[in-house]
Design a protein around this motif. Structure first.
Motif, mmCIF file in Angstrom:
data_model
loop_
_atom_site.group_PDB
_atom_site.id
_atom_site.type_symbol
_atom_site.label_atom_id
_atom_site.label_comp_id
_atom_site.label_asym_id
_atom_site.label_seq_id
_atom_site.Cartn_x
_atom_site.Cartn_y
_atom_site.Cartn_z
ATOM 1 N N TRP A 162 1.017 -1.201 0.173
ATOM 2 C CA TRP A 162 -0.047 -0.157 -0.110
ATOM 3 C C TRP A 162 0.595 1.254 -0.025
ATOM 4 N N ARG A 163 2.300 1.099 0.483
ATOM 5 C CA ARG A 163 2.805 2.194 0.387
ATOM 6 C C ARG A 163 2.854 3.024 -0.697
ATOM 7 N N PRO A 164 3.470 2.702 -2.330
ATOM 8 C CA PRO A 164 3.734 3.284 -3.213
ATOM 9 C C PRO A 164 2.366 3.845 -3.630
ATOM 10 N N LEU A 165 1.282 3.409 -3.516
ATOM 11 C CA LEU A 165 -0.480 4.185 -3.856
ATOM 12 C C LEU A 165 -0.720 5.210 -2.550
ATOM 13 N N GLU A 166 -0.523 5.501 -1.277
ATOM 14 C CA GLU A 166 -0.240 6.129 -0.066
ATOM 15 C C GLU A 166 0.504 7.163 -0.883
ATOM 16 N N ALA A 167 1.445 6.769 -1.162
ATOM 17 C CA ALA A 167 2.959 8.207 -1.716
ATOM 18 C C ALA A 167 1.098 8.598 -2.940
ATOM 19 N N MET A 168 1.412 8.482 -4.119
ATOM 20 C CA MET A 168 0.017 8.596 -4.617
ATOM 21 C C MET A 168 -0.122 9.663 -4.399
ATOM 22 N N PHE A 169 -1.529 9.000 -3.999
ATOM 23 C CA PHE A 169 -2.960 9.131 -3.100
ATOM 24 C C PHE A 169 -2.505 10.847 -2.010
ATOM 25 N N TYR A 170 -1.951 10.754 -1.538
ATOM 26 C CA TYR A 170 -0.844 11.962 -0.381
ATOM 27 C C TYR A 170 -0.113 13.120 -0.868
ATOM 28 N N GLN A 171 0.706 12.673 -2.756
ATOM 29 C CA GLN A 171 1.112 13.003 -3.505
ATOM 30 C C GLN A 171 2.705 13.445 -2.431
ATOM 31 N N LYS A 172 3.356 12.102 -1.494
ATOM 32 C CA LYS A 172 4.512 12.046 -1.246
ATOM 33 C C LYS A 172 5.370 11.553 -2.083
ATOM 34 N N LYS A 173 6.589 11.925 -2.433
ATOM 35 C CA LYS A 173 7.856 10.926 -2.767
ATOM 36 C C LYS A 173 7.903 9.492 -1.885
ATOM 37 N N LEU A 174 8.686 8.738 -3.118
ATOM 38 C CA LEU A 174 8.779 7.569 -1.971
ATOM 39 C C LEU A 174 10.403 6.927 -2.483
ATOM 40 N N ILE A 175 10.844 6.303 -1.279
ATOM 41 C CA ILE A 175 11.394 5.672 -1.169
ATOM 42 C C ILE A 175 11.560 3.936 -0.746
ATOM 43 N N THR A 176 12.477 2.723 -1.842
ATOM 44 C CA THR A 176 11.673 1.692 -2.261
ATOM 45 C C THR A 176 12.732 0.610 -2.677
ATOM 46 N N ASN A 177 12.501 -0.708 -1.807
ATOM 47 C CA ASN A 177 13.186 -1.785 -2.718
ATOM 48 C C ASN A 177 12.419 -2.232 -3.327
ATOM 49 N N TYR A 178 11.473 -2.123 -4.086
ATOM 50 C CA TYR A 178 10.944 -2.847 -5.196
ATOM 51 C C TYR A 178 10.880 -2.606 -6.505
ATOM 52 N N ARG A 179 12.597 -3.223 -7.228
ATOM 53 C CA ARG A 179 12.271 -2.794 -8.639
ATOM 54 C C ARG A 179 11.805 -3.017 -9.364
ATOM 55 N N ASP A 180 10.686 -3.482 -9.363
ATOM 56 C CA ASP A 180 9.509 -3.815 -10.380
ATOM 57 C C ASP A 180 8.603 -2.402 -10.295
ATOM 58 N N ILE A 181 8.663 -1.115 -9.607
ATOM 59 C CA ILE A 181 8.160 -0.308 -10.086
ATOM 60 C C ILE A 181 8.114 0.608 -10.849
ATOM 61 N N VAL A 182 9.446 0.490 -11.392
ATOM 62 C CA VAL A 182 9.703 1.144 -13.201
ATOM 63 C C VAL A 182 8.552 1.181 -14.376
ATOM 64 N N THR A 183 7.923 -1.084 -13.792
ATOM 65 C CA THR A 183 6.736 -0.775 -14.676
ATOM 66 C C THR A 183 5.526 -0.887 -14.476
ATOM 67 N N TYR A 184 5.677 0.352 -13.488
ATOM 68 C CA TYR A 184 3.505 0.766 -13.028
ATOM 69 C C TYR A 184 3.984 2.245 -13.376
ATOM 70 N N ASP A 185 2.456 2.379 -13.893
ATOM 71 C CA ASP A 185 2.052 4.303 -14.925
ATOM 72 C C ASP A 185 2.001 4.843 -14.152
ATOM 73 N N PHE A 186 1.993 5.079 -12.834
ATOM 74 C CA PHE A 186 2.173 6.081 -12.247
ATOM 75 C C PHE A 186 4.300 6.201 -11.412
ATOM 76 N N TYR A 187 4.860 5.556 -12.403
ATOM 77 C CA TYR A 187 6.115 5.721 -11.557
ATOM 78 C C TYR A 187 7.422 7.053 -12.708
ATOM 79 N N SER A 188 7.436 7.978 -11.981
ATOM 80 C CA SER A 188 8.269 8.781 -12.146
ATOM 81 C C SER A 188 9.717 8.584 -11.507
ATOM 82 N N GLU A 189 10.398 9.083 -11.474
ATOM 83 C CA GLU A 189 11.742 8.770 -11.202
ATOM 84 C C GLU A 189 12.199 10.546 -10.710
ATOM 85 N N ASN A 190 11.088 11.965 -10.939
ATOM 86 C CA ASN A 190 11.225 12.483 -10.105
ATOM 87 C C ASN A 190 10.503 12.161 -8.426
#
Length: 233
Positions: A162-190
């Protein structure tokens, strides 16, 4: 039971845990129960869906994205930089490394940790050991006061927490060890820094960049209404 009463309705079994993470309880094995469902799909004409892409490939399941609740909470000014709340599950050393990375950039942090049994934890500023789980709404109010959320997936998990979704919902940046997150439509290196992929020396620049809002059409896919529409599509 359902098929006896309706031969034609569409039945979807939603698998909301990674199969490998189904823990045995007493003599009951959720893992074995899941495996017993697989050969029954044709007999009873039902579908099994999962948020875990690895499980979808491994067991021939249909994929639908992770889903969470977005609360209509008023945005507030951050009081601290880094935030993590969760059970340890042997992830404290990795969490410590992330805290050290943040401190090197003079960032503050708040860590709320449910400790593992039998593990000694040092007393440290910003670290709170929890004796009980925080109510979810309370946790959301606390993460609202942070700038960056920490997401740590366990080995063998091939789907979003849920953490990436919470970051997206509440407009927070995210630091994660989930490398496949680059394949999701909400991914941004910013917005997302990936441990083990992005360079530690680039973390300060990542923090300095402004958050890039995600399109509302993408955000809605990960809320309940959008999630149901994904099944219909």
């Amino acid at each position: 039971y359902i098929r006896e009463r309706n031969l034609h309705c569409r039945i979807i079994y939603w698998q909301w845990n990674t199969v490998a993470k189904k823990e045995k309880v007493m003599l009951y094995s959720p893992y074995k129960e899941f495996l017993s469902l697989l050969p029954l799909r044709e007999r009873y004409s039902f579908e099994i869906w999962s948020f875990d892409r690895g499980d979808c490939e491994r067991y021939g399941l249909f994929y639908n994205n992770q889903v969470a609740i977005r609360f209509p909470i008023e945005k507030v000014s951050p009081e601290y930089d880094l935030f993590f709340c969760g059970q340890d599950k042997k992830r404290f050393p990795l969490l410590n490394g992330i805290v050290a990375l943040a401190e090197a950039c003079h960032l503050s942090h708040r860590i709320f940790l449910r400790p593992d049994a039998g593990v000694h934890y040092p007393q440290a500023e910003g670290l709170t050991l929890l004796k009980r789980n925080l109510p979810y709404v309370e946790m959301v109010h606390r993460l609202q006061r942070a700038s960056i959320l920490v997401d740590l997936v366990q080995n063998g998990q091939g789907g979003l927490t849920w953490r990436p979704l919470e970051a997206m919902f509440y407009q927070k940046k995210l630091i994660t060890n989930y490398r496949d997150i680059v394949t999701y439509d909400f991914y941004s290196e910013n917005n997302i820094f990936i441990i083990g992929k992005d360079r530690s020396e680039d973390f300060a620049a990542f923090v300095a960049r402004p958050y890039q809002p995600v399109s509302e059409s993408i955000v809605q896919k990960y809320e309940y209404t959008g999630w149901v529409k994904n099944f219909i599509r």
